[in-house]
Write a protein that holds these residues in place. Structure first.
Motif, mmCIF file in Angstrom:
data_model
loop_
_atom_site.group_PDB
_atom_site.id
_atom_site.type_symbol
_atom_site.label_atom_id
_atom_site.label_comp_id
_atom_site.label_asym_id
_atom_site.label_seq_id
_atom_site.Cartn_x
_atom_site.Cartn_y
_atom_site.Cartn_z
ATOM 1 N N GLY A 137 0.817 -1.205 0.000
ATOM 2 C CA GLY A 137 0.000 0.000 0.000
ATOM 3 C C GLY A 137 0.852 1.257 0.000
ATOM 4 O O GLY A 137 0.571 2.220 -0.733
ATOM 5 N N TYR A 138 1.909 1.274 0.788
ATOM 6 C CA TYR A 138 2.799 2.433 0.835
ATOM 7 C C TYR A 138 3.527 2.605 -0.496
ATOM 8 O O TYR A 138 3.754 3.728 -0.951
ATOM 9 C CB TYR A 138 3.803 2.255 1.970
ATOM 10 N N ALA A 139 3.873 1.485 -1.134
ATOM 11 C CA ALA A 139 4.556 1.557 -2.432
ATOM 12 C C ALA A 139 3.670 2.153 -3.508
ATOM 13 O O ALA A 139 4.159 2.766 -4.465
ATOM 14 C CB ALA A 139 5.016 0.163 -2.850
ATOM 15 N N GLN A 184 12.689 5.839 -0.649
ATOM 16 C CA GLN A 184 12.018 6.064 0.632
ATOM 17 C C GLN A 184 11.127 4.887 1.000
ATOM 18 O O GLN A 184 11.071 4.483 2.167
ATOM 19 C CB GLN A 184 11.184 7.343 0.569
ATOM 20 N N ILE A 185 10.450 4.305 0.023
ATOM 21 C CA ILE A 185 9.586 3.142 0.281
ATOM 22 C C ILE A 185 10.414 1.974 0.813
ATOM 23 O O ILE A 185 10.051 1.330 1.799
ATOM 24 C CB ILE A 185 8.839 2.747 -1.011
ATOM 25 N N VAL A 215 8.668 -5.892 -2.520
ATOM 26 C CA VAL A 215 8.076 -4.557 -2.372
ATOM 27 C C VAL A 215 8.869 -3.540 -3.188
ATOM 28 O O VAL A 215 8.290 -2.637 -3.807
ATOM 29 C CB VAL A 215 8.028 -4.145 -0.879
ATOM 30 N N ALA A 216 10.196 -3.682 -3.207
ATOM 31 C CA ALA A 216 11.023 -2.792 -4.035
ATOM 32 C C ALA A 216 10.659 -2.934 -5.512
ATOM 33 O O ALA A 216 10.591 -1.930 -6.245
ATOM 34 C CB ALA A 216 12.501 -3.100 -3.814
ATOM 35 N N ALA A 259 7.357 -1.139 -6.053
ATOM 36 C CA ALA A 259 7.536 0.316 -6.034
ATOM 37 C C ALA A 259 8.179 0.809 -7.324
ATOM 38 O O ALA A 259 7.781 1.852 -7.868
ATOM 39 C CB ALA A 259 8.389 0.710 -4.828
ATOM 40 N N ALA A 260 9.174 0.074 -7.814
ATOM 41 C CA ALA A 260 9.865 0.480 -9.045
ATOM 42 C C ALA A 260 8.912 0.430 -10.241
ATOM 43 O O ALA A 260 8.888 1.355 -11.069
ATOM 44 C CB ALA A 260 11.070 -0.416 -9.282
ATOM 45 N N VAL A 261 8.116 -0.630 -10.337
ATOM 46 C CA VAL A 261 7.164 -0.750 -11.448
ATOM 47 C C VAL A 261 6.123 0.353 -11.374
ATOM 48 O O VAL A 261 5.795 1.002 -12.380
ATOM 49 C CB VAL A 261 6.490 -2.147 -11.423
ATOM 50 N N PHE A 262 5.598 0.598 -10.179
ATOM 51 C CA PHE A 262 4.565 1.626 -10.024
ATOM 52 C C PHE A 262 5.121 3.009 -10.358
ATOM 53 O O PHE A 262 4.474 3.800 -11.055
ATOM 54 C CB PHE A 262 4.033 1.604 -8.588
ATOM 55 N N ALA A 263 6.329 3.312 -9.875
ATOM 56 C CA ALA A 263 6.929 4.619 -10.153
ATOM 57 C C ALA A 263 7.212 4.798 -11.644
ATOM 58 O O ALA A 263 7.095 5.905 -12.182
ATOM 59 C CB ALA A 263 8.218 4.772 -9.355
ATOM 60 N N ALA A 264 7.575 3.702 -12.323
ATOM 61 C CA ALA A 264 7.875 3.792 -13.754
ATOM 62 C C ALA A 264 6.617 4.015 -14.592
ATOM 63 O O ALA A 264 6.668 4.638 -15.648
ATOM 64 C CB ALA A 264 8.589 2.526 -14.204
#
Length: 426
Positions: free
Chosen positions: A79-81, A96-97, A131-132, A135-140
């Motif tokens: 959820g945080y990611a 940060q995540i 989780v990393a 987060a990387a996929v979501f940010a991209a």
């Protein structure tokens, strides 16, 4: 020096887990340094989600005898990611995540370690790596200026990015888990990956959806949302823990039933456990799915229960010294006893055919489960190298090889050759 030897043994037992932990620690260390240099954003959200991750780690549990589960920690981290919306002016970046997840994970594991409760640093490292990835996929996929409360296309794009982020986390964890299973149990990698994906489709999907709900709810309602989403997660975790407790009781009951033949002298001490150990190794080698593996293990443990109906124990518990008729009658009686439990019907069917000669059984009847042939071979090998005859492993393999196609399933015997060749030992 003894301490160094113990540490060496632990490292060998972890195997690839050492690499996983090293990767997780390195990832966390880099993320913490980057976050400290750039500064934290949205402290209130970082503290809230970090607290949820820590609490989730503290109340983790084991439900499937494979690894610990921490649904609250996993959902909170995912959820945080994926936190992005009108209530979050600056969504947290990947570093940060990862940093918040790592610090919160350690904070949650410390109380367990101090209290002497079970915990698994490899599993926690796997969780951090997955989780990393999310987060990387979501940010991209999601630009920083995306307004998901505006055009419906933006909202749809955000939803798709969340799903892809969850899938990337699940697939990355499944690949790591399959590699570990292949190393630990000498399983074929495709079969191990299949089993990991099945687990992801059940437990992992629920945690992923909870993470999406947590991200969406927090984005719309702010910090009022996490308690609303976490309460159902707590209830779900409570139900899982009850299920895990029932499974442990069930397993203990089966093992107690198996020991009855040892107490009565119809099998040598530890014989049933050793047979089950070898049967499980063969099942792993042949790529059996987890439900079949569990039934196979129970069948191997209970394969000698029917001997209690025979007049006298076999010397050294070696049922191979009995006549064919006696062994098959014992298998039928054992299957009947197991059937009376009302919940082990498939196990009973395996035991019923566990002494059938391959030529007159499975070779002509596809309905006879492969597990029966596995138990037959595992029991024969254990008794040949055990107290009953005391043959060497090579001599035992030679004896079993003479019965290929007649007494024993050729597929299972070939699997036994591979397992023994890899250095299997009771």
């Amino acid at each position: 020096m003894a301490g160094n030897m113990t540490e060496g043994l632990e490292l060998r037992r972890m195997g690839s887990g050492v690499i996983i932990v090293a990767a997780g620690v390195a990832l966390a260390f880099i993320a913490i340094i980057l976050t400290a240099r750039e500064g934290m954003t949205e402290w209130s959200y970082a503290l809230t989600f970090g607290a949820l991750i820590a609490i989730g780690e503290m109340v983790q549990f084991r439900v499937d005898r494979i690894r610990n589960r921490a649904p609250i920690a996993t959902s909170a981290a995912l959820g945080y990611a994926m936190l992005r919306g009108p209530s979050v002016e600056f969504p947290p970046d990947v570093a940060q995540i990862v940093a918040v997840t790592a610090v919160a994970t350690v904070a949650g594991l410390l109380p367990r370690a101090i209290a002497g409760l079970g915990w698994d640093i490899v599993v926690s490292s796997r969780r951090g790596i997955s989780v990393a990835c999310a987060a990387a996929v979501f940010a991209a996929l999601v630009p920083s200026d995306l307004d998901w409360t505006g055009r419906w296309q933006d909202a749809l794009w955000l939803a798709g990015a969340m799903l892809l982020a969850v899938l990337s986390a699940g697939i990355s964890d499944a690949l790591i888990g399959a590699g570990q299973a292949t190393e630990r149990h000498n399983r074929p990698f495709p079969a191990a990956l299949r089993d990991e994906l099945l687990v992801m489709g059940r437990i992992g999907l629920a945690m992923g959806i909870s993470g999406i709900l947590l991200a969406c709810g927090t984005a719309l309602l702010g910090l009022w949302a996490p308690p609303l989403v976490v309460v159902p997660l707590l209830l779900t975790q409570f139900a899982f823990r009850r299920f895990a407790s029932a499974q442990r009781t069930y397993r203990t009951t089966v093992r107690s039933m198996a020991r009855s033949t040892e107490i009565a002298g119809f099998s040598s001490p530890g014989q049933n456990a050793r047979t089950a150990q070898l049967a499980v190794a063969l099942g792993h080698d042949l790529g059996l799915a987890p439900p079949r593996m569990e039934a196979l293990e129970y069948a191997a443990l209970l394969s000698g229960v029917g001997q209690l109906a025979l007049a006298d124990p076999s010397p050294g518990g070696a049922s191979l010294l009995r006549t064919r008729e006696e062994r098959q009658r014992a298998a039928e009686i054992g299957a009947s006893v197991i059937e009376r439990s009302g919940v082990l019907d498939h196990v009973a069917e395996i035991v019923r055919h566990s002494n059938d000669p391959y030529r007159h059984g499975r070779a002509n009847n596809a309905d006879i489960p492969l597990e029966s042939g596995i138990v037959n071979v595992a029991l024969a090998y254990e008794q040949l190298v055990g107290e009953g005859t005391g043959q060497s492993p090579g001599k035992a393999m030679e004896s079993i090889g003479l019965g290929i196609g007649a007494e024993y399933d050729p597929v299972v015997v070939e699997s036994l050759r591979r397992v023994i060749g890899r250095g299997f030992d009771f």
